[in-house]
Design a protein around this motif. Structure first.
Motif, mmCIF file in Angstrom:
data_model
loop_
_atom_site.group_PDB
_atom_site.id
_atom_site.type_symbol
_atom_site.label_atom_id
_atom_site.label_comp_id
_atom_site.label_asym_id
_atom_site.label_seq_id
_atom_site.Cartn_x
_atom_site.Cartn_y
_atom_site.Cartn_z
ATOM 1 N N LYS A 215 0.795 -1.232 0.000
ATOM 2 C CA LYS A 215 0.000 0.000 0.000
ATOM 3 C C LYS A 215 0.834 1.291 0.000
ATOM 4 N N PRO A 216 1.886 1.415 0.828
ATOM 5 C CA PRO A 216 2.630 2.683 0.817
ATOM 6 C C PRO A 216 3.196 3.028 -0.559
ATOM 7 N N TYR A 217 3.603 2.017 -1.287
ATOM 8 C CA TYR A 217 4.219 2.221 -2.600
ATOM 9 C C TYR A 217 3.159 2.539 -3.661
ATOM 10 N N ILE A 218 2.054 1.839 -3.579
ATOM 11 C CA ILE A 218 0.951 2.106 -4.510
ATOM 12 C C ILE A 218 0.379 3.492 -4.267
ATOM 13 N N ASP A 219 0.238 3.874 -3.008
ATOM 14 C CA ASP A 219 -0.302 5.201 -2.694
ATOM 15 C C ASP A 219 0.600 6.319 -3.231
ATOM 16 N N ILE A 220 1.908 6.150 -3.101
ATOM 17 C CA ILE A 220 2.837 7.141 -3.638
ATOM 18 C C ILE A 220 2.750 7.185 -5.156
ATOM 19 N N ALA A 221 2.646 6.020 -5.775
ATOM 20 C CA ALA A 221 2.518 5.967 -7.235
ATOM 21 C C ALA A 221 1.239 6.654 -7.701
ATOM 22 N N LEU A 222 0.151 6.428 -6.997
ATOM 23 C CA LEU A 222 -1.121 7.058 -7.364
ATOM 24 C C LEU A 222 -1.033 8.580 -7.256
ATOM 25 N N GLU A 223 -0.383 9.048 -6.202
ATOM 26 C CA GLU A 223 -0.260 10.487 -6.006
ATOM 27 C C GLU A 223 0.682 11.110 -7.039
ATOM 28 N N ALA A 224 1.783 10.411 -7.331
ATOM 29 C CA ALA A 224 2.805 10.984 -8.209
ATOM 30 C C ALA A 224 2.420 10.900 -9.683
ATOM 31 N N PHE A 225 1.894 9.758 -10.116
ATOM 32 C CA PHE A 225 1.625 9.535 -11.538
ATOM 33 C C PHE A 225 0.157 9.706 -11.910
ATOM 34 N N THR A 226 -0.723 9.542 -10.954
ATOM 35 C CA THR A 226 -2.180 9.472 -11.154
ATOM 36 C C THR A 226 -2.532 8.234 -11.988
ATOM 37 N N PRO A 227 -3.775 7.775 -11.946
ATOM 38 C CA PRO A 227 -4.135 6.593 -12.727
ATOM 39 C C PRO A 227 -3.860 6.719 -14.230
ATOM 40 N N LYS A 228 -3.819 7.931 -14.760
ATOM 41 C CA LYS A 228 -3.624 8.102 -16.198
ATOM 42 C C LYS A 228 -2.256 7.631 -16.673
ATOM 43 N N ARG A 229 -1.287 7.530 -15.752
ATOM 44 C CA ARG A 229 0.038 7.059 -16.160
ATOM 45 C C ARG A 229 0.476 5.825 -15.371
ATOM 46 N N LEU A 230 -0.500 5.068 -14.880
ATOM 47 C CA LEU A 230 -0.219 3.811 -14.190
ATOM 48 C C LEU A 230 -0.911 2.666 -14.905
ATOM 49 N N SER A 260 -12.347 5.386 -8.084
ATOM 50 C CA SER A 260 -13.593 5.244 -8.842
ATOM 51 C C SER A 260 -13.466 4.111 -9.842
ATOM 52 N N ALA A 261 -14.579 3.639 -10.344
ATOM 53 C CA ALA A 261 -14.565 2.583 -11.368
ATOM 54 C C ALA A 261 -13.792 3.046 -12.590
ATOM 55 N N ASP A 262 -13.936 4.308 -12.953
ATOM 56 C CA ASP A 262 -13.227 4.836 -14.112
ATOM 57 C C ASP A 262 -11.719 4.832 -13.882
ATOM 58 N N GLU A 263 -11.275 5.181 -12.684
ATOM 59 C CA GLU A 263 -9.839 5.183 -12.387
ATOM 60 C C GLU A 263 -9.272 3.770 -12.386
ATOM 61 N N ARG A 264 -10.040 2.820 -11.860
ATOM 62 C CA ARG A 264 -9.562 1.433 -11.876
ATOM 63 C C ARG A 264 -9.490 0.902 -13.310
ATOM 64 N N GLU A 265 -10.459 1.268 -14.135
ATOM 65 C CA GLU A 265 -10.430 0.864 -15.540
ATOM 66 C C GLU A 265 -9.224 1.458 -16.255
ATOM 67 N N GLN A 266 -8.878 2.687 -15.886
ATOM 68 C CA GLN A 266 -7.696 3.324 -16.476
ATOM 69 C C GLN A 266 -6.454 2.486 -16.198
ATOM 70 N N ILE A 267 -6.290 2.062 -14.949
ATOM 71 C CA ILE A 267 -5.093 1.319 -14.547
ATOM 72 C C ILE A 267 -5.095 -0.094 -15.119
ATOM 73 N N PHE A 268 -6.246 -0.733 -15.144
ATOM 74 C CA PHE A 268 -6.313 -2.113 -15.607
ATOM 75 C C PHE A 268 -6.470 -2.244 -17.122
ATOM 76 N N CYS A 269 -6.673 -1.129 -17.813
ATOM 77 C CA CYS A 269 -6.895 -1.246 -19.253
ATOM 78 C C CYS A 269 -6.347 -0.076 -20.054
ATOM 79 N N ARG A 270 -6.893 1.105 -19.831
ATOM 80 C CA ARG A 270 -6.689 2.180 -20.795
ATOM 81 C C ARG A 270 -5.252 2.690 -20.857
ATOM 82 N N THR A 271 -4.561 2.747 -19.707
ATOM 83 C CA THR A 271 -3.198 3.271 -19.748
ATOM 84 C C THR A 271 -2.317 2.411 -20.643
ATOM 85 N N ALA A 272 -2.383 1.103 -20.474
ATOM 86 C CA ALA A 272 -1.568 0.218 -21.319
ATOM 87 C C ALA A 272 -1.954 0.361 -22.783
#
Length: 280
Positions: A215-230, A260-272
């Motif tokens: 969690k600490p690492y994921i939280d930092i990644a979310l704050e630094a990159f946002t879901p759009k770049r993860l 949000s569902a949209d943010e999770r979809e971004q990470i699991f699909c759209r960013t890649a």
């Protein structure tokens, strides 16, 4: 509905190639061939519809081998291969592979180079300039000690999409942020730099890790990159050293529950899909 994408998985075939690193005692559980037929059921069980193969060999022959696997396994959405960045023939090598619609990127196993400054050598930077010229994304396989170079690379190559594999392997087992967080956040300041939420459980305690350790690492990644770049990556079959494929997926989902569902979809699909320019 967009498919879920695993942005980081590997295949290897001990009957086709030699993998000396796999014979280390700690890696005995994964010292066998892993092929598409091994991965497909796990993707299906976890609701992942597509995956992206990432190179494990510094050889052009692996590119050719995997592109043949792609023909028989349409769930492989893309291939991140290898070219010799130091070679004067790098453009010719790119010309062989980039016409294939599923050849989507390049990686070099920088973490294993004896020279910690390998990635910023002049000859390597000339190779990266060729990637930028041809709009070929580049995976950064770094340890924490290499992460500082990301700022120099992103500054010199602002039009080269780059993605940090495995968060640059922070020392999750020790729950340490030292020498990692500052350079990780600095890298995130550049819009052409992305990050894979991958390879985390093998940086934790293989025998006793739990989702909260990540969690600490994921939280930092979310704050630094946002879901759009993860983007999500399993690092299968390496992840099997510490857990099952489904555990990797479940651990990330648990740590993204507040999105949000949209943010999770971004990470699991759209960013890649956006980063590697995968077809819809």
């Amino acid at each position: 509905m967009p498919s879920r994408i695993d942005s980081h998985q590997h295949f290897w075939d001990l009957e086709t190639f030699s993998y000396p690193w796999l014979h280390a005692p700690a890696l005995q559980p994964i010292c066998r061939s892993f092929l598409p037929a091994d991965l497909a059921p796990m993707l299906q069980q976890s609701g992942i519809e597509q995956s992206i193969f990432v190179q494990v060999q510094h050889t052009l022959d692996e590119n050719r081998w995997v592109l043949k696997l792609v023909e028989a396994n349409p769930f492989i959405a893309g291939v991140v291969g290898w070219v010799d960045l130091a070679s004067p023939a790098v453009e010719e090598q790119l010309a062989e592979f980039t016409p294939h619609p599923k050849f989507v990127g390049i990686r070099h196993i920088t973490q294993d180079e004896p020279d910690d400054d390998f990635i910023i050598r002049p000859d390597i930077r000339r190779g990266l300039a060729a990637l930028e010229k041809h709009s070929v994304p580049f995976d950064l396989l770094f340890y924490v000690k290499h992460l500082k170079h990301t700022v120099a690379l992103a500054t010199e190559f602002p039009n080269l999409p780059m993605v940090i594999d495995h968060l640059s392997k922070p020392v999750i087992k020790a729950q340490s942020l030292a020498d990692w967080e500052a350079n990780f956040r600095a890298a995130a300041q550049f819009p052409n730099v992305y990050c894979k939420l991958s390879g985390m459980i093998t940086e934790a305690d293989w025998a006793s890790w739990k989702p909260a350790d990540l969690k600490p690492y994921i939280d930092i990644a979310l704050e630094a990159f946002t879901p759009k770049r993860l983007m999500f990556g399993s690092d299968w079959p390496v992840c099997l050293l510490a857990g099952r494929y489904a555990q990797v997926v479940d651990a990330l989902e648990a740590n993204l529950a507040g999105l949000s569902a949209d943010e999770r979809e971004q990470i699991f699909c759209r960013t890649a899909r956006e980063f590697y320019r995968l077809p819809e």
